[in-house]
Design a protein around this motif. Structure first.
Motif, PDB file in Angstrom:
ATOM      1  N   ILE A   9       0.835  -1.190   0.000  1.00 54.85           N
ATOM      2  CA  ILE A   9       0.000   0.000   0.000  1.00 54.85           C
ATOM      3  C   ILE A   9       0.875   1.248   0.000  1.00 54.85           C
ATOM      4  O   ILE A   9       1.762   1.396   0.847  1.00 54.85           O
ATOM      5  CB  ILE A   9      -0.982  -0.005   1.197  1.00 54.85           C
ATOM      6  N   LEU A  10       0.652   2.111  -0.976  1.00 52.91           N
ATOM      7  CA  LEU A  10       1.332   3.398  -1.055  1.00 52.91           C
ATOM      8  C   LEU A  10       0.449   4.428  -0.364  1.00 52.91           C
ATOM      9  O   LEU A  10      -0.664   4.714  -0.810  1.00 52.91           O
ATOM     10  CB  LEU A  10       1.586   3.789  -2.508  1.00 52.91           C
ATOM     11  N   LEU A  11       0.947   4.968   0.727  1.00 49.59           N
ATOM     12  CA  LEU A  11       0.199   5.893   1.563  1.00 49.59           C
ATOM     13  C   LEU A  11       0.654   7.312   1.226  1.00 49.59           C
ATOM     14  O   LEU A  11       1.742   7.735   1.612  1.00 49.59           O
ATOM     15  CB  LEU A  11       0.467   5.560   3.030  1.00 49.59           C
ATOM     16  N   VAL A  12      -0.171   8.023   0.464  1.00 49.89           N
ATOM     17  CA  VAL A  12       0.203   9.342  -0.051  1.00 49.89           C
ATOM     18  C   VAL A  12      -0.333  10.439   0.865  1.00 49.89           C
ATOM     19  O   VAL A  12      -1.549  10.634   0.965  1.00 49.89           O
ATOM     20  CB  VAL A  12      -0.341   9.558  -1.479  1.00 49.89           C
ATOM     21  N   ASN A  51       5.411  13.493  -7.929  1.00 49.80           N
ATOM     22  CA  ASN A  51       5.898  12.636  -6.835  1.00 49.80           C
ATOM     23  C   ASN A  51       5.104  11.342  -6.768  1.00 49.80           C
ATOM     24  O   ASN A  51       5.660  10.256  -6.562  1.00 49.80           O
ATOM     25  CB  ASN A  51       5.771  13.349  -5.486  1.00 49.80           C
ATOM     26  N   VAL A  52       3.788  11.445  -6.953  1.00 50.41           N
ATOM     27  CA  VAL A  52       2.916  10.275  -6.890  1.00 50.41           C
ATOM     28  C   VAL A  52       3.167   9.352  -8.080  1.00 50.41           C
ATOM     29  O   VAL A  52       3.313   8.136  -7.920  1.00 50.41           O
ATOM     30  CB  VAL A  52       1.435  10.700  -6.853  1.00 50.41           C
ATOM     31  N   ILE A  53       3.222   9.923  -9.276  1.00 49.50           N
ATOM     32  CA  ILE A  53       3.388   9.110 -10.481  1.00 49.50           C
ATOM     33  C   ILE A  53       4.715   8.364 -10.455  1.00 49.50           C
ATOM     34  O   ILE A  53       4.782   7.168 -10.798  1.00 49.50           O
ATOM     35  CB  ILE A  53       3.295   9.989 -11.742  1.00 49.50           C
ATOM     36  N   ASN A  58       7.620   3.245  -9.771  1.00 52.38           N
ATOM     37  CA  ASN A  58       8.763   2.523  -9.185  1.00 52.38           C
ATOM     38  C   ASN A  58       8.340   1.421  -8.219  1.00 52.38           C
ATOM     39  O   ASN A  58       8.960   0.352  -8.172  1.00 52.38           O
ATOM     40  CB  ASN A  58       9.690   3.504  -8.459  1.00 52.38           C
ATOM     41  N   LEU A  59       7.284   1.660  -7.453  1.00 48.50           N
ATOM     42  CA  LEU A  59       6.889   0.717  -6.406  1.00 48.50           C
ATOM     43  C   LEU A  59       5.846  -0.288  -6.865  1.00 48.50           C
ATOM     44  O   LEU A  59       5.724  -1.360  -6.288  1.00 48.50           O
ATOM     45  CB  LEU A  59       6.351   1.496  -5.201  1.00 48.50           C
ATOM     46  N   ARG A  60       5.025   0.075  -7.842  1.00 46.98           N
ATOM     47  CA  ARG A  60       3.944  -0.781  -8.338  1.00 46.98           C
ATOM     48  C   ARG A  60       3.088  -1.321  -7.185  1.00 46.98           C
ATOM     49  O   ARG A  60       2.974  -2.534  -6.981  1.00 46.98           O
ATOM     50  CB  ARG A  60       4.502  -1.915  -9.195  1.00 46.98           C
ATOM     51  N   PRO A  61       2.442  -0.420  -6.445  1.00 49.59           N
ATOM     52  CA  PRO A  61       1.645  -0.844  -5.283  1.00 49.59           C
ATOM     53  C   PRO A  61       0.340  -1.520  -5.690  1.00 49.59           C
ATOM     54  O   PRO A  61      -0.185  -1.313  -6.789  1.00 49.59           O
ATOM     55  CB  PRO A  61       1.371   0.478  -4.558  1.00 49.59           C
TER      56      PRO A  61
END
Length: 205
Positions: A9-12, A51-53, A58-61
Motif C-alpha cells: 500500500i502506497l500511503l500518499v 511525486n505520486v506518479i 517505481n513501487l507498483r503498489p
C-alpha cells in the motif's frame, strides 16, 4: 514454511501530516501485529503530482491511498509543509496519469466524491475505486479505513470487506461508495489469499 505475499500500500500524504491524522493512523495500525504480516506500507509525502506518479511507477503498489480531501470541484490538492498549495490535479487526470504508469492498480482510495466515469477513464488499469458520495469526510474516512484494510489483509473479498465495515458505521455516516471495473465481481475479488474470512467487523476506532 510458506510466506504469503503482502499487500503493498502506497500511503500518499498530500498535506502536512497531522499527529493523529489518517496517514499516521494507517501507518501505526497496518505495521503493527497482526497487520504487519499482511501489509507492506510505503509512506510518501507528496507535494506535487509527479511525486505520486514516480512512486507508483517505481513501487507498483496494490493500493494507492490518498490522505487529504478533494475540493468540491473534484480537484486533489497538494500542499507544502507550511500548508501553501504546491500543486493540484483533477481526480480524473490523476487517475489517468497513474494508470499510464503501470499495468494495473488494484485499489485506489480518495477521501472525496468518486464517479464511475473517473474509473472508466483509466481504461481498465484501475480495478477498484473507493471514495465518498458527495464530498470529503475526514472523520468518517478515519473510522472506515483501518478495519476495511484489515479485512482485506486477512483475505476477505473487497465487496465483503466494504459491506461489513460500511454497515458497522452509524447510519448517518454511511457515505462511502465502492466502484469497480466491469469484469470484476467484488464479492470474489481478493487482494490477498491467506487467512480466514472475518466473522465480525473490527472495532471502528
Amino acid at each position: 514454511m510458506e510466506t504469503m505475499q503482502k499487500i503493498k500500500i502506497l500511503l500518499v500524504a498530500a498535506v502536512p501530516p497531522a499527529e493523529r491524522g489518517e496517514a499516521a493512523l494507517l501507518q501505526q495500525k497496518l505495521t503493527a501485529e497482526p497487520c504487519g504480516r499482511c501489509f507492506e506500507v510505503v509512506a510518501l509525502r507528496a507535494v506535487k503530482v509527479d511525486n505520486v506518479i514516480e512512486a507508483v511507477k517505481n513501487l507498483r503498489p496494490d493500493i494507492v491511498h490518498f490522505c487529504g480531501e478533494c475540493t468540491a470541484k473534484g480537484d486533489f490538492v497538494f500542499a507544502d509543509d507550511d500548508g501553501t498549495t504546491s500543486d493540484w490535479c483533477s481526480k480524473s487526470s490523476l487517475l489517468k496519469k497513474m494508470a499510464q504508469a503501470v499495468d494495473e492498480i488494484r485499489l485506489v482510495y480518495f477521501n472525496g466524491a468518486v464517479k464511475d466515469s473517473e474509473l472508466a477513464a483509466t481504461q481498465g488499469k484501475i480495478a477498484v475505486l473507493i471514495g465518498m458520495q458527495q464530498r470529503g469526510e475526514t472523520e468518517i474516512s478515519k473510522k472506515f479505513v483501518v478495519p476495511f484494510y484489515m479485512a482485506l489483509g486477512f483475505g476477505n473479498p473487497v465487496g465483503f470487506a466494504f459491506a461489513k465495515v460500511w454497515q458497522a458505521l452509524p447510519e448517518g455516516e454511511r457515505k462511502l461508495v465502492l466502484r469497480f471495473r466491469n469484469d470484476i465481481d467484488p464479492d470474489k475479488y481478493c487482494l490477498r489469499s491467506s487467512g480466514a474470512p472475518i466473522t465480525q467487523t473490527a472495532a471502528l476506532n
